[in-house]
Each structure stands twice: as structure tokens, then as C-alpha cells.
Design a protein around this motif. Sequence first.
Motif, short mmCIF file in Angstrom:
data_model
loop_
_atom_site.label_atom_id
_atom_site.label_comp_id
_atom_site.label_asym_id
_atom_site.label_seq_id
_atom_site.Cartn_x
_atom_site.Cartn_y
_atom_site.Cartn_z
N SER A 38 7.73 20.47 22.22
CA SER A 38 7.12 19.17 22.00
C SER A 38 5.72 19.11 22.60
O SER A 38 4.79 18.59 21.98
N SER A 41 3.37 21.60 20.46
CA SER A 41 3.01 21.04 19.16
C SER A 41 2.05 19.86 19.31
O SER A 41 1.10 19.72 18.53
N SER A 42 2.27 19.02 20.33
CA SER A 42 1.35 17.90 20.57
C SER A 42 -0.04 18.42 20.95
O SER A 42 -1.06 17.88 20.49
N LEU A 45 -1.64 19.67 17.72
CA LEU A 45 -1.99 18.59 16.80
C LEU A 45 -3.13 17.72 17.34
O LEU A 45 -3.77 17.00 16.58
N LYS A 310 -0.80 22.77 10.77
CA LYS A 310 -0.06 21.53 11.00
C LYS A 310 1.40 21.70 10.62
O LYS A 310 2.29 21.12 11.25
N TYR A 311 1.63 22.48 9.60
CA TYR A 311 3.01 22.71 9.15
C TYR A 311 3.84 23.31 10.28
O TYR A 311 4.95 22.85 10.57
N HIS A 314 4.30 20.68 13.23
CA HIS A 314 5.31 19.66 12.93
C HIS A 314 6.71 20.28 12.89
O HIS A 314 7.68 19.65 13.31
N THR A 315 6.79 21.50 12.38
CA THR A 315 8.09 22.17 12.33
C THR A 315 8.62 22.42 13.74
O THR A 315 9.83 22.29 13.99
N ARG A 317 8.15 20.59 16.27
CA ARG A 317 8.69 19.32 16.76
C ARG A 317 10.12 19.12 16.27
O ARG A 317 11.00 18.68 17.02
#
Length: 849
Positions: A38, A41-42, A45, A310-311, A314-315, A317
Motif C-alpha cells: 500500500s 503503490s501510493s 502513484l 499505473k496498472y 493499482h494492482t 493495492r
Amino acid sequence: MLLNYLKLAIRLLIRNPFFTFINVLGLSVGFAVFFILSQHSSYELRSDQFHKDHERIYRLYFDFYHNTGVDWTHYLGSTFAAVFTTMVKEKFAEIESTTRIIHQNNFDQVRWAGPETDTAGWRELNPTTVFSFITDNNEKHSFIETNTVYADPNLFQFFSLPLLIGSPHNVLSKADAIVLSASTARKYFGEVNPIGKVLTLGENESFTVTGVFRDLPKNTHLNFDLVLSTLRIQYAIENVHPLMRSAQNYFKVREETSVADLENKMNEEQKKHWDLQGGFPGSTLTVYLQPLKEAPFHVFDNDVFTPKSKYIAHTFRVIAIIVLLMAWINYLNLKLSMQAARMKELAARKTAGASRIDFIKQFLIESLVINGMALVTAFTLIQLLTYPLETLFQFYLPAWNEITLSSMMLFLAVMSLGILIAGLQPGFSVWGMTTQKILGHRKLVSERSSFAQITTVFQFVSAIALIVWLFSISKQVNFVTNDAWGIERHQVVVVELPLRKSLDLSTGLSYESEVNSLKNVLRSTPGIEDMALSTTVAGDLFENPIRFSRMDTANVGVASKSNGGVDERFIPFYGLRLISGRNFIADHPADRRSVILSRLAAKTIGLKPENAIGKILFVGKHPWKPFGTNAEIIGVIEDYRYNPLYLETGIANANRGTILTYGDYLFAKNKPLKMSLRVNIRNITEVIARIEKKYLEIFPGQIFHWYFLNDHMNAHYKTENIARNQILLFTILAVGIACLGLVGMISNKMVEKTKEIGIRKILGAKLGSLLQILLNTTIKQILVGTVIGIPLAYFITDEYLEKFSERISIHWWHYLLPLTILLVIMFMTISTLLWKAVRTNPVDSLRYE
């Protein structure tokens, strides 16, 4: 009273060390994975959102479309004429401020006739620059740099890039200023203060260190280690043709600005100044403003960074949530299984007058203790694994003081919710039963079986989807890194030749004669099988365009990329297939004014391979200038790739096709700068040592720089390789947690079927029928999980493959093989439990209560 509940909880944990270990291990891994994924990924992003006013910062890019009448060229580019920024900044009030960055890949683009005091800052087309400095002992040290840029003086004011030494207002305020990253400063000067030190670029351009900036973070598309001031090349960058796409241009717009309206105004302005129809009939050029936060995820033609996904972010997450849910599911299953052995205790407490709140307190404290132990273990694992995860898997976690309050609140909220569910559910369940039912524990077994079946199916779906997805990603990454470039690139070492003048006054030798001397020496060097020369090699991502048009047909012309001036060994060395015509011939005078096209390059001007031979083309090194020379087509080769296969990047169709020239006879700027060598890699260390020795004998005082072509080309897929390894790691963890869940489920089944198994064994039941009792439900759950998991895996795999212009084909065995591997792993995990169940003495089974 609470202390008594705490003591009881601890005693229960000590009494069942095996289940305690599994619970703590599963939960701690789930917590650690959730936190790591988490946060990572944050972090990804939020790329480039750490800059002040990032929501008002935009990067300029363009869309160029050229129709030759028989074919088309279409690509997106990130670099544009630096003078355009000057023009629009003065004209449009919506623009608050601007800055420009010129990467060294584009240094050759800013050459222009200017005042003698203006060094113009141009270089021959080469991916490296050499900086030198003199120590206090008069020793010269030189370093090859690949991330040098010119930037406007306001760079460190425009972007939030912390300076460790120097002021953002003046570090680039002088024409001879150079600012270093912290790691670069240490490389050159150690721990000595570098301010005031002098670095020499090339032979005689001196720069004075005026500042040191903190190494750029991982979540940015900006990519440089040394920054020079554009004041050094001011005349050059303000007096260039629009198609000399030299600079990355950034704009900070005023609040409440309509970006769409500003784009329209910019396009009206560029059309007034630069009419492309004279040089490129049928072409259109449109400029756009890209939000800064989108820049890290889209790489255009001439970009120098590896795009983020981004894929994938998000994956990750989703995977974080799935792994956490799987860990909690296992914990609840095992907790309910352990409760079956506590029924007498719970019935006695209820008979003695225990209230509902007493049961809730007890189970909440037990949940709090086990989750607390897992949480402490999880953060210990995170601390221990942070460095290995960064080094091996490129998981960059923010420092504890950089974690946002919202992230911590989310994590604590998720933790609290899990503790409450794990504590309240069994508390309400037990209180709602009569003492007789508790002693019979039938309802609890029924509830446990229903819950276990649903949650186990969820685990199987997750594990199947992840392992099939991982398998498909691995196949695609192997494809793009091994099979999709169209050249023979294995066992190839590339040696960069020095940037030397045509005639070395110190030796009286020409550059060409020195290179030929090196070739002749290396031909007889053991371990070298073949060699070839070229201006660039695949993976350089340098445009090096050559414009060409037909002499027999008006307005049929195009600009294609080129490996530049190659020698006669280039085509056979790289295994390029000659479709028609012939290759260059060594020292053949006629070939000095000849070219070889690729199939696609010939197609763009309306020629088929069989009728292209002998055609005369008008060729020019600079697409934006009208002058050039005539050249004859002597051969057509099969197409091969320069660029990665990222479809969404805008470079998949950039400069379609290839045109090759012989050496630097047609164009001086096509000087061969790369020597490709096919070597025996079994003795690579010895072979490289021999090459270096010969190189330095012919080019004394130069830096010997080499690399494997494979590594050089695959560097563009660094993100894909890293993502594959990351997914592999967490797929293994998810499968491991699923296996723990299977252990819990089979343990539950063994408890439920203990007496039945004993009776069947007494009646002579065989091994197969006993296993059927234990695995019947599991097999059904796996079938359901497969039915749901395979379509899910297909969907997420297809989403991943959409980003590539060329992709693997998915066959049935792409699903069957990973599914088989998963099943083997799972059944090996529970094999010991199954063996124990069928080998238990039936008398002991009948005594079980």
C-alpha cells in the motif's frame, strides 16, 4: 477482571504453540505485505506530486503526423524547440513561469552559428560525456556521465528539488555554473566541499561547481546527475529551427487557467511561425500540455526515463488487500477450529453466569493479543527487510516520518476492524447457543464449515488468478526482452569509441585510421568472433534521423531513424536479412554515395523491395534543412526495432523504418562511434581485459567504456522486469498463506470427521475412500475457484498486455501449467496431515470427544 482475561489469552496461546505460530506468522506476513504494497503503490502513484504547485505544472509534448501519400509517419514527442517557450511565455498571460531542460541526448540539436563567445554546447551524437578534474596532486581523474543536462537558471525554484549546498536563486545564474547531485559530488570529491571546484567537459570547457542537490527521488520522471546553465548556450537555444526538438519545456499556469484554451492559443502561435508544408507536405503538428503528475507514466519519443505503470501500482493495492484478507481468513478459520476444543470451558463459564459482554471481552482480548503480536512481528519484518526489498525488488518505502497521516489512519482503521471482527463474531456466536448446543458444538461446526468453505474458495480464486497472471507476465517479459527486437544481440559487447577530431594533431593520425587500427588488432585477439561499426546501436533511443525523398515522384519523402554510418559487417553481424540487392562492400568507392533501406522505410516512399534497387534518393542529415545530396539504393533489408514495444508511449511508430549509410562519407555526423563485438562469454573477464589493453594502446588517455548489448536494450524494460520479480515475491507469499488456510481447513475437517474415519477404518475402508472424505469438499472448492479464477486471470492479463504493440498469444496450457503447479504445492502442504489422519488408530478416533 481484564487482567484475568489477558492471562487466559496468553495461556491459550502457550497451550497451542503450533496454532499460535501459524496465526502469528500468517497475520504478520499479511500485515507486512499490506503495509509495504500500500505504501509503495501510493508512493509510485504520487510521482512528481511532491513539487510545489504540481497541479499547475505542465510538460509540453507534440503529436506529429506526416502522410507521404503512400504511407504515414506518426509519433508523439516530448522535446520541442526551446525558443518556443520564450515566445509563448512573453505572449500569453496565463503562463506564470517556465523552465527548460536539455538532456545530453539532445546536445547535438542545439548547435547553431552564433557569437564566438557562445560555445553552443553541442556534441557529436553520443550517449556519454566525459568530465575531468585535477586533484591537488595534479592528477587528472575522468568520469563518463550519461545524465547531464542544461537547464534554465530557475530550475531549482521551479521544481521542489532540495539543494544541500547553494541557493536555488543563483546556483545556475552564471554561464559556467554546474550543480551536482549528492552522489555525483561524492564520486568526484569524496567528503570534501565541492563548491568552487572546476570540472572540465571534454577537452577545454570549464565549469565551476556552485551547488549540490539531493539525489532525485525514485518517484519522478526527472533524470539528471549534473546540471549546467543554459546561459552557456543562450544564443544557440534561442535561434533554432522548430524541428530541432532539443528541450523539455515546462509551464506553470496561473490558477483558474483553461488548459484547453491555452493549448489552442499555443497551436495558433506555432502555426504562424513554422509552416511545415514546405518541408513536409501533408504533415500536421499539434502541441499539448501534459499534467506533471502524468509525465512519469507516459514516455514519449526522445524521453530518457523508464516509465512507471499505473496498472502495476493499482494492482499492487488490490494484492495488498487480498493478501491481508487471506491472512485474516486463515486466522479466523484456525481460531474457530481451536474453539471446538474449548466448548466445555465455554459451557461451564456460561453455566456459571458469564454474560454476553464477558464473552465479547474475552474474545476481543484474545484477538487483540494475537493481532498485537503479529503487528509487532510485521513491523520487525519490515525493518529487517526494507534494505533487501529496495535492493532486490526495488520496493521504495518512504521513511517513517514521511508517511502521511491519512495512510497511517487507514492502516490503523483496517487493523481495528480486523480485531473487532475476530473478537465479536465468536463472542456473539457462542452466547447465542444453549449450554447443550455448546457441549454438542454442532451449530458451531456447521457455522465454521460454511464460513470456511466460502473463505477458502476466495483464497483459491486469489491464488489461481495470481499464479496464472504471474505466468503470463513472465512470458511477455521474456518475449520483449529476448525475441522482439529482430536482431542477433546475444554475446555482443559494445565498446564506445572516443569523441576525437577527424585529425589528431598530437599523433598526425586520422580518426578513421585509428579505428581501423583497433579493428585490425582486435580481429586477431582471442575470444573475439566478429565485429561491426555503427553510429548508434539498438536501445540508444537516439533519433539520428535521415530525411530522404524520391527523385522520380514529387512530395514523397520521410525521415527515418538510422544506426548512422555502418560498415560492411553491420548487416551480417546483427543477422539482418537482406531481401533484395546487396550489402555494402569494403572500401568500394560507389558505396560512399549509397544507402540501404529497410522494408518499412521503402514502403513509406511507395517502393517495394524488388523495385527499389537502383532508385536515386535525395537524402539530408537534417530533416528541417533543404540541402542534402543524392544517393542510390543498393539494398533492402528486413525491418528491425530501435524502440521498446510500449504501445501507449507514442514511440511505437516513431520514425518508421531504417536507412543505413556507409561510414561517414555521406554525412560527417554519421561517424561510427560504437564498435560491436561478438565475444566468447565463457572467458569474458579475460576477453574484456584484452580489448581494454588494445583500446588504450591506440587511444591513450581515453576512458574505456563498454557494456553488454543485451543489458543496454533490456534497460528499457527495467520496470517490467522489476514488476515481474515483485509479483513473483508476493504471489509466493499469497500462495503460502493460501496453503496455511488449506492446512486450517483440513484440520477442521479432521476434527469434524474423526469418529467417522475411525468407524470406516474398522469396517475396512480403503485409503482412497478415506481421502475422499477429507478432500471431497476441498476438490469442489478448487473447481469453483478455478471456474472463477481463470476468467479473472484472463481479464487482468489482457489489461497488462494491452500496453504492448506486440504481445504473446495466450494458449490453454498457459492456464493449465500454473494451475497444476499450484495444486501440487497445495497438496504437498497437506500431505502430512492427510497421512496422519488415515494412519490414526481407529480406537483412538472413537474415544475422541
